[in-house]
Motif scaffolding. Structure first.
Motif, PDB file in Angstrom:
ATOM      1  N   ALA A  99       0.831  -1.210   0.000  1.00 16.62           N
ATOM      2  CA  ALA A  99       0.000   0.000   0.000  1.00 16.62           C
ATOM      3  C   ALA A  99       0.864   1.257   0.000  1.00 16.62           C
ATOM      4  N   ARG A 100       1.993   1.207   0.705  1.00 16.82           N
ATOM      5  CA  ARG A 100       2.890   2.363   0.754  1.00 16.82           C
ATOM      6  C   ARG A 100       3.733   2.486  -0.512  1.00 16.82           C
ATOM      7  N   ALA A 101       4.267   1.360  -0.990  1.00 16.29           N
ATOM      8  CA  ALA A 101       5.223   1.395  -2.103  1.00 16.29           C
ATOM      9  C   ALA A 101       4.548   1.509  -3.457  1.00 16.29           C
ATOM     10  N   ILE A 102       3.360   0.905  -3.599  1.00 13.58           N
ATOM     11  CA  ILE A 102       2.634   0.907  -4.878  1.00 13.58           C
ATOM     12  C   ILE A 102       1.223   1.427  -4.625  1.00 13.58           C
ATOM     13  N   PRO A 103       1.048   2.733  -4.434  1.00 14.49           N
ATOM     14  CA  PRO A 103      -0.289   3.273  -4.138  1.00 14.49           C
ATOM     15  C   PRO A 103      -1.297   2.889  -5.226  1.00 14.49           C
ATOM     16  N   GLY A 104      -2.468   2.478  -4.781  1.00 13.66           N
ATOM     17  CA  GLY A 104      -3.521   2.117  -5.724  1.00 13.66           C
ATOM     18  C   GLY A 104      -3.466   0.698  -6.242  1.00 13.66           C
ATOM     19  N   ALA A 105      -2.495  -0.083  -5.800  1.00 14.82           N
ATOM     20  CA  ALA A 105      -2.383  -1.462  -6.273  1.00 14.82           C
ATOM     21  C   ALA A 105      -3.455  -2.338  -5.641  1.00 14.82           C
ATOM     22  N   GLY A 106      -3.923  -3.327  -6.398  1.00  9.59           N
ATOM     23  CA  GLY A 106      -4.844  -4.329  -5.876  1.00  9.59           C
ATOM     24  C   GLY A 106      -4.078  -5.541  -5.382  1.00  9.59           C
ATOM     25  N   LEU A 107      -4.698  -6.297  -4.497  1.00 11.50           N
ATOM     26  CA  LEU A 107      -4.058  -7.485  -3.934  1.00 11.50           C
ATOM     27  C   LEU A 107      -4.897  -8.726  -4.196  1.00 11.50           C
ATOM     28  N   ALA A 108      -4.218  -9.850  -4.317  1.00  8.88           N
ATOM     29  CA  ALA A 108      -4.889 -11.145  -4.413  1.00  8.88           C
ATOM     30  C   ALA A 108      -3.974 -12.192  -3.801  1.00  8.88           C
ATOM     31  N   VAL A 109      -4.554 -13.293  -3.378  1.00  6.91           N
ATOM     32  CA  VAL A 109      -3.741 -14.398  -2.852  1.00  6.91           C
ATOM     33  C   VAL A 109      -4.194 -15.712  -3.459  1.00  6.91           C
ATOM     34  N   GLU A 110      -3.235 -16.621  -3.537  1.00  8.59           N
ATOM     35  CA  GLU A 110      -3.510 -18.007  -3.918  1.00  8.59           C
ATOM     36  C   GLU A 110      -3.408 -18.868  -2.667  1.00  8.59           C
ATOM     37  N   ARG A 111      -4.467 -19.625  -2.410  1.00  5.46           N
ATOM     38  CA  ARG A 111      -4.453 -20.584  -1.307  1.00  5.46           C
ATOM     39  C   ARG A 111      -4.417 -21.989  -1.875  1.00  5.46           C
ATOM     40  N   ASP A 145      -9.616  -7.708   4.828  1.00  5.75           N
ATOM     41  CA  ASP A 145      -9.474  -8.496   6.054  1.00  5.75           C
ATOM     42  C   ASP A 145      -9.605  -9.989   5.772  1.00  5.75           C
ATOM     43  N   ASP A 146     -10.603 -10.364   4.961  1.00  6.07           N
ATOM     44  CA  ASP A 146     -10.772 -11.776   4.612  1.00  6.07           C
ATOM     45  C   ASP A 146      -9.588 -12.280   3.786  1.00  6.07           C
ATOM     46  N   LEU A 147      -9.125 -11.436   2.861  1.00  2.00           N
ATOM     47  CA  LEU A 147      -8.027 -11.828   1.984  1.00  2.00           C
ATOM     48  C   LEU A 147      -6.777 -12.186   2.784  1.00  2.00           C
ATOM     49  N   LEU A 148      -6.556 -11.463   3.865  1.00  2.13           N
ATOM     50  CA  LEU A 148      -5.346 -11.648   4.663  1.00  2.13           C
ATOM     51  C   LEU A 148      -5.561 -12.573   5.862  1.00  2.13           C
ATOM     52  N   SER A 149      -6.681 -13.272   5.892  1.00  2.00           N
ATOM     53  CA  SER A 149      -7.060 -14.041   7.080  1.00  2.00           C
ATOM     54  C   SER A 149      -6.561 -15.479   7.095  1.00  2.00           C
ATOM     55  N   ALA A 150      -5.949 -15.961   6.016  1.00  2.00           N
ATOM     56  CA  ALA A 150      -5.499 -17.351   5.954  1.00  2.00           C
ATOM     57  C   ALA A 150      -4.157 -17.419   5.221  1.00  2.00           C
ATOM     58  N   PRO A 151      -3.314 -18.390   5.547  1.00  2.00           N
ATOM     59  CA  PRO A 151      -2.028 -18.523   4.854  1.00  2.00           C
ATOM     60  C   PRO A 151      -2.223 -18.670   3.340  1.00  2.00           C
ATOM     61  N   ALA A 152      -1.230 -18.238   2.576  1.00  2.00           N
ATOM     62  CA  ALA A 152      -1.318 -18.285   1.118  1.00  2.00           C
ATOM     63  C   ALA A 152       0.015 -18.713   0.529  1.00  2.00           C
ATOM     64  N   ILE A 153      -0.051 -19.390  -0.616  1.00  2.00           N
ATOM     65  CA  ILE A 153       1.184 -19.818  -1.263  1.00  2.00           C
ATOM     66  C   ILE A 153       1.850 -18.665  -2.003  1.00  2.00           C
TER      67      ILE A 153
END
Length: 273
Positions: A99-111, A145-153
């Motif tokens: 969020a600090r380094a790449i303002p406006g970037a979206g996030l996703a995770v693979e579980r 919050d949900d996106l960051l709530s579980a471990p991801a590969i």
């Protein structure tokens, strides 16, 4: 040269052509290698659920190093052999850095689950408004919050219109022990995997129990996420269409993926009559 004991091959931009198919010449060369006793391993940024099209194109079920080394997957038995994940606290730290380094970037995770498709839990989840870098996404939008709530590969950081190399360079100023940064497209997408994990560690995990040393491994790739594998292998081959950093680091440069680059190299040792 002695024929390699194991061939480790990237998929997109390497084994696959622009139509996401394997040409007959390259497929024949891969089959000839396997029939002669060589091990063939797919090494890709793809998650296990995207391995089925590769298997269908090849016509057999090789072991797959997935998610840039974070997952070892056995498609013959639809089984996740091993998985390395980013823990929840690390994901939170990485999200703050992004969020600090790449303002406006979206996030996703693979579980990951125990199989390629885990119907109990969405495997690819993204933040609201996440813009994909490829067609036909299979994500589920959730809150941060949900996106960051579980471990991801792996964690994906996406900013449409940006250059992946620029994003990776900026993130590298802030990310140290949290994870390793890589990318497989120049289209504004950077991936972070667990620290010390790469395609090299994944291929080594497959090769070691087979008694195959790194000097007996032939590896193919085209993008920065392939670099650790090409540098680790006894012979690292860059595709003619590869990223400049890959071209500079490889032991050899072959033809592009659109011109049987993989097949041409394999035919030195194995070719059907």
């Amino acid at each position: 040269m002695t024929p390699p004991a194991l061939v480790a091959c990237d998929v997109d931009g390497t084994l696959f052509d622009e139509n996401e198919t394997i040409t007959p010449r390259t497929r024949d060369a891969v089959w000839a290698a396997v029939e002669a006793g060589a091990r063939f391993v797919v090494a890709t940024g793809r998650p296990p659920r995207w391995i089925r099209p590769v298997v269908e194109e090849l016509g057999f079920t090789p072991m797959a190093v997935c998610a840039n080394g974070a997952v070892i997957y056995d498609p013959a038995n639809d089984r996740v052999v091993s998985a390395r994940t980013l823990p929840v606290d690390t994901l939170g730290e990485l999200a703050e850095i992004a969020a600090r380094a790449i303002p406006g970037a979206g996030l996703a995770v693979e579980r990951i689950g125990e199989r390629a498709h885990d119907t109990a839990t969405p495997q690819f989840v993204s933040s609201p408004g996440y813009e994909h870098a490829w067609l036909n996404p299979d994500n589920t939008e959730v809150s941060i919050d949900d996106l960051l709530s579980a471990p991801a590969i792996k964690l994906l950081i996406r900013k449409a219109g940006a250059r992946s190399a620029d994003m990776a360079a900026e993130l590298a100023k802030h990310i140290g022990i949290e994870g390793d940064i890589t990318y497989s497209t120049n289209n504004g997408l950077v991936e972070i995997v667990p620290l010390g994990i790469s395609k090299a560690t994944g291929v080594e995990e497959v090769a070691k129990p087979l008694g195959i040393a790194r000097g007996e491994v032939l590896a193919f790739g085209d993008m920065p996420n392939d670099l650790p594998m090409l540098l680790w292998a006894g012979h690292g081959v860059a595709m003619g269409n590869a990223h400049p950093d890959v071209l500079a680091a490889a032991d050899e440069i072959t033809a592009p993926n659109s011109d049987d680059g993989v097949g041409r190299v394999l035919e030195r040792w194995w070719a059907r009559g």
